[in-house]
Design an enzyme around this catalytic site. Structure first.
Site, PDB file in Angstrom:
ATOM      1  N   LYS A  51       1.910   9.943   5.835  1.00  0.00           N
ATOM      2  CA  LYS A  51       0.946   8.860   5.605  1.00  0.00           C
ATOM      3  C   LYS A  51      -0.392   9.621   5.477  1.00  0.00           C
ATOM      4  O   LYS A  51      -1.426   8.970   4.855  1.00  0.00           O
ATOM      5  CB  LYS A  51       0.891   7.658   6.570  1.00  0.00           C
ATOM      6  CG  LYS A  51       2.063   6.829   6.801  1.00  0.00           C
ATOM      7  CD  LYS A  51       1.689   5.908   5.549  1.00  0.00           C
ATOM      8  CE  LYS A  51       2.767   4.782   5.779  1.00  0.00           C
ATOM      9  NZ  LYS A  51       2.362   3.675   4.963  1.00  0.00           N
ATOM     10  N   SER A 300      10.366  11.420   5.474  1.00  0.00           N
ATOM     11  CA  SER A 300       8.911  10.818   5.358  1.00  0.00           C
ATOM     12  C   SER A 300       8.186  10.886   6.626  1.00  0.00           C
ATOM     13  O   SER A 300       7.025  11.012   6.744  1.00  0.00           O
ATOM     14  CB  SER A 300       8.924   9.355   4.663  1.00  0.00           C
ATOM     15  OG  SER A 300       9.801   8.782   5.421  1.00  0.00           O
TER      16      SER A 300
END
Length: 399
Positions: A51, A300
């Site tokens: 992110k 991720s």
């Protein structure tokens, strides 16, 4: 529109600001799932998530006036930390709105990056509305977690790195929440390598993108261990990109994700949160779909609650038989417990718990029922322990 050029521009902005994480083959996972598996370790970023890429790219493009006023974001997780960290680095005021139920550790970590945390509302939607209000009242720039081309372009930079490190990849398997990651990845990958297959993965409990793109009506759940992709409504921009460029959307269940988290911990010695393990979960659930392919997976994020991790490890040990509960019934005579424990020890198992039951049993009054939780080497070893107890004249079975 989101373009390859925008992603190349984002990569130039991010150089030196975020980590270029490794993208390497896992030979053991490849053998297990029957495909050649390459892992992109985004859990190694400073805030332990991809992110940061989108947040940094968005913040780097603020005008001097916007920088002076600051930014606001709504997030209970990795987006909050990415925005807070890069805002602090760039000297920009950051206000992060989080729902009231957000775990304290996430609140403190976000505060630790210098952000002003506002706890508001019981749901993500209530928190989002409050963030929009603050943006209007204080002239702050709202940084959306996924439905923003600058955010998606930043996330797409990891696809450039993957294809540079492993040009032969023919399939990318990407977890999908709001769709920022897969929109960026699909845009970059399809432009660089038109024949590549891009597969999205959602949990059965939060199939919002699947429903939106395929027109299905899968019911929406309330909680998942992959909370990073637990998004009720996908982005408008991201949905358009997914519909145009993503080849397939798959669903995985909670057990698949638990198993994938544990596999990555045991085999790769790497800690991945539920959302980060969804890609591997899809390979475990649908092995025939990926047989013989060269598959790129994005790990991720690695921000998992320690108590949740402990539960996943313990449940995994139960599934593999390394933690087993057995019930032994025998004559209630002095020394019987010592005999049982000695028999278990001689068979090479370790006793974790003992529950000695007299009153709450359906056995004859002169018998006793003993529940044991054992640490063993696996299911075959459990059977050896049971056989040893039976040979010693007791009734024994798994419980």
């Amino acid at each position: 529109m989101l373009t390859l050029q925008a992603i190349h521009d984002a990569a130039a902005r991010l150089r030196g600001q975020v980590l270029e994480t490794p993208c390497v083959e896992s030979r053991t996972l490849s053998q297990i799932v029957g495909a050649q598996v390459f892992l992109k370790f985004e859990n190694l970023q400073f805030t332990a998530s991809f992110k940061e890429r989108g947040a940094c790219n968005r913040l780097a493009q603020l005008s001097p006036e916007e920088r002076a006023r600051g930014v606001v974001a709504m997030s209970a997780g990795n987006h909050a930390q990415g925005v807070a960290y890069h805002a602090q680095r760039l000297g920009v005021r950051a206000v992060i709105v989080m729902p009231r139920f957000t775990p304290g550790v996430k609140v403190e970590r976000t505060r630790g990056f210098g952000a002003e945390v506002v706890l508001h509302g019981d749901t993500l939607e209530e928190a989002r509305q409050h963030a929009y209000q603050l943006a209007e009242q204080q002239g702050l720039t709202f940084v959306h977690p996924y439905d923003d081309e600058a955010i998606a372009a930043g996330q797409g930079t990891l696809a450039l790195e993957m294809l540079r490190a492993q040009p032969d990849l023919d399939t990318l398997v990407i977890s999908v929440g709001g769709g920022g990651l897969i929109a960026g990845v699909a845009t970059a990958a399809k432009a660089l390598k038109p024949g590549i297959t891009v597969v999205g993965v959602q949990t059965q409990r939060f199939p919002s993108m699947v429903n939106a793109v395929l027109g299905t009506h899968h019911p929406m759940g309330t909680a998942t261990i992959a909370e990073g992709i637990a998004v009720g409504t996908p982005g408008k921009m991201t949905q358009e990109v997914v519909a145009r460029l993503v080849d397939e959307l798959l669903l995985v269940d909670e057990g698949d994700i638990e198993q994938a988290v544990l596999m990555l911990l045991e085999i790769e010695k790497t800690l991945v949160e539920g959302a980060g393990a969804a890609g591997l979960a899809a390979l475990v659930r649908h092995p025939a779909r990926f047989a013989g392919k060269k598959v790129g997976l994005v790990l991720s994020g690695g921000n998992i609650d320690p108590l949740l991790l402990a539960a996943i490890i313990e449940r995994g040990m139960v599934r593999s038989g390394r933690l087993a509960r057995i019930q032994v019934s025998a004559r209630d005579v002095p020394g019987v417990l010592a005999q049982i424990t000695a028999t278990v020890a001689a068979a090479g198992a370790n006793i974790e718990e003992v529950h000695h039951q007299r009153a709450f049993t359906m056995l004859a009054a002169q018998n006793v029922e003993i529940d044991l939780v054992l640490q063993t080497r696996g299911k075959a070893h459990v059977e050896e322990v049971l056989a040893a107890l039976r040979a010693a004249g007791m009734q024994a079975a798994t419980h």
